[in-house]
Design an enzyme around this catalytic site. Structure first.
Site, mmCIF file in Angstrom:
data_model
loop_
_atom_site.group_PDB
_atom_site.id
_atom_site.type_symbol
_atom_site.label_atom_id
_atom_site.label_comp_id
_atom_site.label_asym_id
_atom_site.label_seq_id
_atom_site.Cartn_x
_atom_site.Cartn_y
_atom_site.Cartn_z
ATOM 1 N N ASN A 53 34.538 39.246 45.660
ATOM 2 C CA ASN A 53 35.135 39.826 44.457
ATOM 3 C C ASN A 53 35.144 38.754 43.381
ATOM 4 O OD1 ASN A 53 36.725 40.984 42.493
ATOM 5 N ND2 ASN A 53 38.647 40.763 43.630
ATOM 6 N N LYS B 246 36.013 39.058 40.277
ATOM 7 C CA LYS B 246 37.059 39.227 39.254
ATOM 8 C C LYS B 246 36.434 39.073 37.864
ATOM 9 C CE LYS B 246 40.189 37.367 42.649
ATOM 10 N NZ LYS B 246 41.543 37.018 42.974
ATOM 11 N N HIS C 266 43.105 46.985 44.107
ATOM 12 C CA HIS C 266 43.295 45.543 44.267
ATOM 13 C C HIS C 266 44.683 45.158 43.751
ATOM 14 C CE1 HIS C 266 42.814 41.223 43.722
ATOM 15 N NE2 HIS C 266 41.856 41.310 44.621
ATOM 16 N N GLU D 54 45.686 42.817 41.973
ATOM 17 C CA GLU D 54 45.750 42.444 40.542
ATOM 18 C C GLU D 54 45.785 43.691 39.660
ATOM 19 O OE1 GLU D 54 42.448 39.738 40.663
ATOM 20 O OE2 GLU D 54 43.674 38.373 41.862
ATOM 21 N N GLU E 79 45.072 42.550 52.112
ATOM 22 C CA GLU E 79 45.144 41.324 51.323
ATOM 23 C C GLU E 79 46.603 41.008 51.008
ATOM 24 O OE1 GLU E 79 41.317 40.495 49.096
ATOM 25 O OE2 GLU E 79 42.355 41.972 47.882
ATOM 26 N N GLY F 72 44.344 33.853 46.038
ATOM 27 C CA GLY F 72 44.178 32.826 45.011
ATOM 28 C C GLY F 72 45.191 31.696 45.106
ATOM 29 N N SER G 245 42.378 33.916 50.235
ATOM 30 C CA SER G 245 41.965 32.523 50.407
ATOM 31 C C SER G 245 41.055 32.309 51.622
ATOM 32 C CB SER G 245 43.184 31.599 50.460
ATOM 33 O OG SER G 245 43.936 31.715 49.262
HETATM 34 C C1 PEP Z 1 40.704 38.666 46.180
HETATM 35 O O1 PEP Z 1 40.725 38.575 44.965
HETATM 36 O O2 PEP Z 1 40.516 39.775 46.682
HETATM 37 C C2 PEP Z 1 40.931 37.459 46.976
HETATM 38 C C3 PEP Z 1 41.106 37.582 48.263
HETATM 39 O O3 PEP Z 1 40.926 36.250 46.320
HETATM 40 P P1 PEP Z 1 40.946 34.768 46.998
HETATM 41 O O4 PEP Z 1 39.912 34.753 48.093
HETATM 42 O O5 PEP Z 1 40.623 33.834 45.875
HETATM 43 O O6 PEP Z 1 42.324 34.561 47.553
#
Ligand code: PEP
Length: 251
Positions: free
Chosen positions: A9, A11, A95, A97, A167, A173, A213
């Site tokens: 992803n 973003k 998601h 966000e 997630e 992040g 992460s």
């Molecule tokens: C994501 O945005 O779905 C995500 C898991 O980000 P990150 O791997 O940076 O934590």
């Protein structure tokens, strides 16, 4: 029985030329990998260029969101059919966000999911608890309501085109990954929930990805868990070599 899926992803990162250069770099790095599906998710403006650059390779393309109407007076929105037209096979929906900054709810995620499935896209439906919810002992309640809400009124046939991405918001992040055991515990819960809502056969076939992460250093441990079928990767998907290392978790 379930083919692992590694999805990146991106973003709000990468211009069209940066995105297509990434695909050119990634292709040879993942060409030999067997038995893993690879998806990347650029911004809307780069979708068709990335899909053209990825054509003929194993790399599939996802959008990061969609609307639930196919057309009309909905300024700024993008319909599932337009995503297909741009070369997408997948779309990320719900998601954290989008939930946190753009008012996404289980109800809107469900409307988008149904519209995307009707168009023939595969949906990556994201769910996850915040740190406050986890510390209050509400993780399973939150996940259950996000999944029942997100899958509302979907029939078993449609579920075949749904991938669930767990997630935990506190791990996105932040550099903090859920431990292998923490992630497995929630993945097992999600699979049991799908068995309860649908059937054991449906639960056995559905892909459940972990996101939060994920990096080359921790992907192997996560992927060794019985109910973790892949990863949704943010930060570490922005560089072709680290994303390829995650795709090659088994080698
Ligand atoms: C994501 O945005 O779905 C995500 C898991 O980000 P990150 O791997 O940076 O934590």
């Amino acid at each position: 029985m379930r083919t692992p899926l590694i999805a990146g992803n991106w973003k709000l990162f990468k211009t069209i030329s940066e995105a297509t250069a990434f695909v050119t770099a990634l292709k040879p790095l993942v060409a030999e990998v067997q038995g893993v599906e690879v998806v990347i998710s650029p911004v809307f403006t780069a979708l068709s260029s990335v899909a053209a650059a990825a054509a003929g390779s194993r790399i599939r393309v996802a959008a990061q969101d969609c609307y639930w109407e196919e057309e009309g007076a909905f300024t700024g929105e993008v319909a599932p059919g337009l995503l297909k037209d741009a070369g997408c096979s997948h779309v990320i929906i719900g998601h954290s966000e989008r939930r946190q900054y753009f008012g996404e709810t289980d109800e809107t995620a469900n409307r988008k999911t149904r519209a995307a499935l009707a168009t023939g896209l595969t949906v990556l439906l994201c769910v996850g608890e915040t740190l406050v919810q986890r510390e209050a002992g509400d993780t399973f309640t939150v996940i259950e309501s996000q999944i029942t809400g997100g899958l509302q009124s979907l029939v078993a046939e449609e579920l075949k085109q749904v991938v669930i991405a767990y997630e935990p918001v506190w791990a996105i992040g932040t550099g903090k990954t859920a431990s292998d055991e923490q992630a497995q515990q929630v993945h097992a819960f999600i699979r049991q929930l799908v068995a309860k809502l649908y059937s054991q056969a449906d639960a056995d076939q559905i892909l459940i990805l972990y996101g939060g992460s994920v990096k080359p250093e921790n992907v192997k441990g996560l992927m060794s868990q019985p109910d973790i079928d892949g990863a949704l990767v943010g930060g570490a998907s922005l560089k072709a070599d680290s994303f390829a290392a995650i795709v090659r978790f088994n080698s």
